[in-house]
Design a protein around this motif. Structure first.
Motif, PDB file in Angstrom:
ATOM      1  N   ARG A   1      35.122   3.109  66.959  1.00 34.64           N
ATOM      2  CA  ARG A   1      35.929   1.900  67.087  1.00 34.64           C
ATOM      3  C   ARG A   1      35.306   0.934  66.372  1.00 34.64           C
ATOM      4  NH1 ARG A   1      40.488   0.422  68.532  1.00 34.64           N
ATOM      5  NH2 ARG A   1      40.274  -1.507  69.455  1.00 34.64           N
TER       6      ARG A   1
ATOM      7  N   ARG B   1      38.563  -2.727  59.248  1.00 35.38           N
ATOM      8  CA  ARG B   1      39.863  -3.428  59.209  1.00 35.38           C
ATOM      9  C   ARG B   1      39.788  -5.074  58.787  1.00 35.38           C
ATOM     10  NH1 ARG B   1      44.942  -3.879  61.463  1.00 35.38           N
ATOM     11  NH2 ARG B   1      45.024  -1.622  62.547  1.00 35.38           N
TER      12      ARG B   1
ATOM     13  N   LEU C   1      39.157  -8.095  68.764  1.00 31.14           N
ATOM     14  CA  LEU C   1      40.052  -6.873  68.849  1.00 31.14           C
ATOM     15  C   LEU C   1      39.345  -5.746  69.591  1.00 31.14           C
ATOM     16  CD1 LEU C   1      41.580  -7.173  65.239  1.00 31.14           C
ATOM     17  CD2 LEU C   1      42.675  -7.950  67.481  1.00 31.14           C
TER      18      LEU C   1
ATOM     19  N   GLU D   1      41.156  -4.196  72.605  1.00 32.57           N
ATOM     20  CA  GLU D   1      42.559  -4.115  72.232  1.00 32.57           C
ATOM     21  C   GLU D   1      43.418  -5.173  73.143  1.00 32.57           C
ATOM     22  OE1 GLU D   1      44.022  -0.018  72.309  1.00 32.57           O
ATOM     23  OE2 GLU D   1      42.887   0.664  70.774  1.00 32.57           O
ATOM     24  N   PRO D   2      43.037  -6.110  72.656  1.00 29.53           N
ATOM     25  CA  PRO D   2      43.677  -7.251  73.613  1.00 29.53           C
ATOM     26  C   PRO D   2      45.382  -7.404  72.986  1.00 29.53           C
ATOM     27  CG  PRO D   2      42.797  -8.222  71.507  1.00 29.53           C
ATOM     28  CD  PRO D   2      42.130  -6.791  71.829  1.00 29.53           C
TER      29      PRO D   2
ATOM     30  N   LEU E   1      50.066  -8.119  67.543  1.00 35.66           N
ATOM     31  CA  LEU E   1      49.616  -9.215  68.737  1.00 35.66           C
ATOM     32  C   LEU E   1      50.101 -10.401  68.790  1.00 35.66           C
ATOM     33  CD1 LEU E   1      46.745  -7.800  69.780  1.00 35.66           C
ATOM     34  CD2 LEU E   1      45.640  -9.554  68.199  1.00 35.66           C
TER      35      LEU E   1
HETATM   36  P1  ADP Z   1      50.062   2.081  63.450  1.00 38.30           P
HETATM   37  O1  ADP Z   1      50.439   3.299  64.182  1.00 38.30           O
HETATM   38  O2  ADP Z   1      51.097   1.047  63.226  1.00 38.30           O
HETATM   39  O3  ADP Z   1      49.140   2.090  62.387  1.00 38.30           O
HETATM   40  P2  ADP Z   1      48.397   1.616  66.005  1.00 38.30           P
HETATM   41  O4  ADP Z   1      48.947   0.671  67.171  1.00 38.30           O
HETATM   42  O5  ADP Z   1      48.197   3.164  65.906  1.00 38.30           O
HETATM   43  O6  ADP Z   1      49.269   1.391  64.546  1.00 38.30           O
HETATM   44  O7  ADP Z   1      46.851   0.884  65.510  1.00 38.30           O
HETATM   45  C1  ADP Z   1      46.361   1.245  64.294  1.00 38.30           C
HETATM   46  C2  ADP Z   1      44.831   0.876  64.623  1.00 38.30           C
HETATM   47  O8  ADP Z   1      44.646  -0.343  65.006  1.00 38.30           O
HETATM   48  C3  ADP Z   1      44.088   2.025  65.533  1.00 38.30           C
HETATM   49  O9  ADP Z   1      42.797   2.061  65.356  1.00 38.30           O
HETATM   50  C4  ADP Z   1      44.331   1.133  66.894  1.00 38.30           C
HETATM   51  O10 ADP Z   1      43.052   1.692  67.615  1.00 38.30           O
HETATM   52  C5  ADP Z   1      43.929  -0.175  66.537  1.00 38.30           C
HETATM   53  N1  ADP Z   1      44.817  -1.166  67.374  1.00 38.30           N
HETATM   54  C6  ADP Z   1      45.935  -0.906  68.094  1.00 38.30           C
HETATM   55  N2  ADP Z   1      46.175  -1.992  68.716  1.00 38.30           N
HETATM   56  C7  ADP Z   1      44.937  -2.872  68.812  1.00 38.30           C
HETATM   57  C8  ADP Z   1      44.807  -4.058  69.423  1.00 38.30           C
HETATM   58  N3  ADP Z   1      45.652  -4.742  70.109  1.00 38.30           N
HETATM   59  N4  ADP Z   1      43.547  -4.293  68.949  1.00 38.30           N
HETATM   60  C9  ADP Z   1      42.504  -3.793  68.060  1.00 38.30           C
HETATM   61  N5  ADP Z   1      42.970  -2.953  67.665  1.00 38.30           N
HETATM   62  C10 ADP Z   1      44.237  -2.050  67.895  1.00 38.30           C
END
Ligand code: ADP
Ligand code: ADP
Length: 235
Positions: free
Chosen positions: A123, A130, A158, A161-162, A195
């Motif tokens: 992660r 990212r 992040l 996962e806030p 977010l």
């Molecule tokens: P998508 O399916 O539209 O690509 P996801 O919700 O699966 O979006 O998220 C893509 C990536 O971002 C994943 O690695 C996930 O763990 C991460 N992610 C999702 N929500 C959050 C968050 N609130 N904060 C940080 N990372 C996030």
């Protein structure tokens, strides 16, 4: 719906010696979920106090703040820790640990939250990518530019996962060009992750550039609030 709700919030700080300082008074504000909301005001207006109450670093003296429907001021222990995991924060001076690499700084909130080691590694690498720092993952903060440090700050925020990202003057220490790239990154994150972003700044341009909603605070009170477009086009 509202991600954060301020209901008639007041905050006074006791003074050493005598009296107290009124930092905020009668603050009622809905921060819409999934949007970028800017809070603008000059130094001393009460912006940081407002921000610190959202993750429970300060308690309101009166009124109520709810995050995701939960009363932050009344939360203690595990409930407060849960709210804090849902509220990421980035700072003007980045607040990175100088003895830790980029990757290790981003991993820290997950270590604290007890995320399993293997997951942390993956992660943290994903988050570093990212924010566009994969090539610098093993560098130390002292080796980075201001803009790069703030990218680390964003990735770290992040990590848990806030649902809400709070930005406290996050671009105030950056030059105009770097400010634009960091704002672009915040806007991308807002769009891609859905977010809610609440940012405080003393710079009108920052709010105008990325916030769909805004509130102006002065002397601890909201003097104007609404959609940014409406406020900037009011005759
Ligand atoms: P998508 O399916 O539209 O690509 P996801 O919700 O699966 O979006 O998220 C893509 C990536 O971002 C994943 O690695 C996930 O763990 C991460 N992610 C999702 N929500 C959050 C968050 N609130 N904060 C940080 N990372 C996030
Ligand atoms: P801003 O972030 O807009 O500069 P602050 O929230 O930091 O405003 O401060 C609002 C008011 O509250 C100011 O008068 C400030 O001096 C006072 N204040 C802020 N934090 C404290 C504190 N911990 N103790 C006493 N007074 C404080």
């Amino acid at each position: 719906g509202a991600a954060i709700l301020f209901d008639d919030v007041g905050k006074t700080y006791p003074q050493k010696g005598a009296g107290s300082v009124m930092a905020l008074e009668g603050i009622s504000l809905e921060v819409p979920a999934g949007a970028i909301t800017g809070i603008i005001g000059r130094s001393g207006a009460g912006k940081s106090t407002l921000m610190r109450m959202v993750n429970g670093l300060e308690k309101p003296t009166s009124g109520r703040i709810t995050v995701g429907g939960r009363d932050v001021g009344a939360a203690h222990g595990a409930a407060l820790r849960e709210i804090r995991r849902e509220v990421g924060m980035i700072f003007q001076h980045f607040n990175l640990l100088s003895s830790r690499t980029v990757l290790e700084n981003v991993a820290l909130p997950m270590e604290i939250a007890g995320v399993p080691r293997g997951q942390i590694r993956t992660r943290a690498s994903d988050l570093v990518a990212r924010v566009g720092l994969e090539k610098l993952a093993n560098r130390y903060p002292a080796e980075l530019s201001g803009g790069q440090k703030q990218r680390v700050g964003i990735a770290r925020a992040l990590a848990t996962e806030p649902k809400v990202l709070l930005s406290d003057e996050a671009t105030s220490a950056l030059d105009p060009e770097t400010t634009q790239t960091v704002l672009k990154l915040l806007a991308d994150i807002n769009r891609d992750l859905g977010l809610t972003v609440l940012l405080i700044t003393h710079e009108m341009a920052v709010v105008r550039d990325i916030a769909s909603h805004m509130a102006v605070i002065d002397g601890g009170r909201i003097v104007e609030a609404g959609e940014t477009y409406d406020i900037f086009t009011t005759p």
